[in-house]
Design an enzyme around this catalytic site. Structure first.
Site, PDB file in Angstrom:
ATOM      1  N   SER A 257      44.298  42.884  43.179  1.00 12.60           N
ATOM      2  CA  SER A 257      44.035  42.338  41.895  1.00 12.60           C
ATOM      3  C   SER A 257      43.236  43.199  40.968  1.00 12.60           C
ATOM      4  CB  SER A 257      43.192  41.145  41.946  1.00 12.60           C
ATOM      5  OG  SER A 257      41.878  41.224  42.734  1.00 12.60           O
ATOM      6  N   LYS A 302      35.823  34.855  39.347  1.00  8.93           N
ATOM      7  CA  LYS A 302      35.837  36.071  38.552  1.00  8.93           C
ATOM      8  C   LYS A 302      35.027  36.190  37.378  1.00  8.93           C
ATOM      9  CE  LYS A 302      39.433  38.324  41.741  1.00  8.93           C
ATOM     10  NZ  LYS A 302      40.625  39.108  41.744  1.00  8.93           N
TER      11      LYS A 302
END
Length: 365
Positions: A257, A302
């Site tokens: 990611s 996140k």
């Protein structure tokens, strides 16, 4: 004993029993929480995250932070009390254990898979950044892995360059499977390869490989749940030669990611001026060699981690936008990106201060 006292005693004992059950009875869940964020333009553990040599680099400013998610280990046994607390906590997320560790995957297997994905994401980020800068990158198809006990074992090896299959040139990894599955199981297929050792020597000596070999392999029948087909037992991938040295130094991180933020960090260091204009930008997203940005897991964690660190803008994969927009941390703007070009365009607006037309995430996007 008075009835009132007996009732209170029974209730207290029942509560104690329920608490004990909650503490000692495991439940099939795992927990996700915000992890560390690291500025790809800065240092980590005393050394630059992005290290470039053999090419001119430029000073940068601001932040292009990659973000992470902490998860409980595959072996961790969550109890009911912890699960309830996680469900109620705003910054944590409780998910079924199999979501993070499907098919009974062990901690070791998960760590290995994450490490491989992280390594691949770095390579893709390098290619995407250099392609965005019109810097040529040499690429070729290789044998990534050879499955034990299959026809290819002992005949093909990881790192072998696949030039052709049955005389047909191979241009991308998907070509290999297409050409092999044209055969019936039990038929021979001929690989034209550059052995891994020859390829490595040629790269070291900066020359074109001169030694090729033809390897004949008798195909077998697939044994998975899909349609029966001919296989040889390899997976194909891509390797690259870069025109200068690029190294990404970041330990204890796994998964794919961070690809987008690595690519942007490299682009920033290889171009004059500052991509962020000194602003604090964070983000996430996989990236492929063509610069396409893909979705990731744990987006809510996140964004929280990024805002806690001080981020003002968060580059969000288009496919994650709707989920992320349901609960946006105060003071954080979610910017929708689908490609590296989208991200570069958004950063241009951010550094100029003209953010009215930024493609922002909404609950419907």
């Amino acid at each position: 004993m008075p009835r009132r006292t007996a009732t209170m005693l029974a209730s207290t004992l029942m509560l104690i029993a329920l608490l004990c059950a909650g503490v000692f009875i495991p439940v099939p869940y795992s927990e996700m929480s915000p992890g560390p964020t690291v500025n790809t333009l800065g240092d980590h553990d005393g050394e630059p995250v992005l290290q470039i040599s053999g090419h001119k680099t430029y000073a940068t400013s601001g932040n292009l932070n990659m973000t992470t998610v902490r998860v409980t280990s595959a072996d961790y046994k969550m109890n009911l009390v912890e699960a309830v607390y996680g469900w109620l906590a705003h910054d944590n997320k409780v998910v079924p254990h199999d979501t993070l560790y499907p098919d009974g995957k062990t901690e070791e297997e998960s760590t290995q898979e994450n490490a491989e994905e992280f390594s691949q994401s770095q390579e893709s980020a390098k290619v995407a950044a250099l392609k965005a800068l019109d810097i040529p990158v040499r690429s070729w198809v290789i044998v990534s892995t050879v499955v034990k006990g299959t026809p290819a074992e002992g005949k093909l090896h990881a790192g072998d360059v696949i030039k052709a299959v049955d005389g047909t040139a191979v241009k991308e990894p998907g070509d290999v499977a297409k050409l092999v599955t044209k055969h019936e199981p039990g038929q021979d297929v001929v690989f034209t390869i550059v052995p891994a050792k020859e390829q490595a020597a040629a790269e070291k000596e900066r020359r074109t490989p001169t030694k090729t070999e033809k390897v004949t392999i008798r195909t077998a029948e697939s044994d998975d749940s899909g349609k029966k087909r001919a296989i040889v037992g390899i997976s194909a991938g891509t390797d690259h030669t870069f025109p200068f040295s690029i190294d990404i130094k970041l330990a204890d991180v796994g998964g794919p990611s961070a690809g987008l933020m690595f690519a942007l960090g490299l682009y920033d260091k290889l171009t004059p001026g500052s991509l962020t204009g000194g602003k604090f930008v964070a983000g996430t997203g996989t990236i492929d060699e063509a610069g396409k940005v893909g979705p990731i897991g744990g987006i809510e964690m996140k964004t929280v981690g990024a805002r806690e660190k001080g981020a003002q803008y968060f580059l969000t994969p288009a496919d994650n936008c709707a989920t992320a927009a349901r609960d946006v941390p105060g003071g954080l703007t979610l910017v929708k990106v689908d490609t590296i070009d989208d991200a570069l365009g958004a950063l241009k607006d951010i550094r100029s201060g003209d953010t009215a037309d930024l493609p922002k995430c909404t609950a419907k996007s």
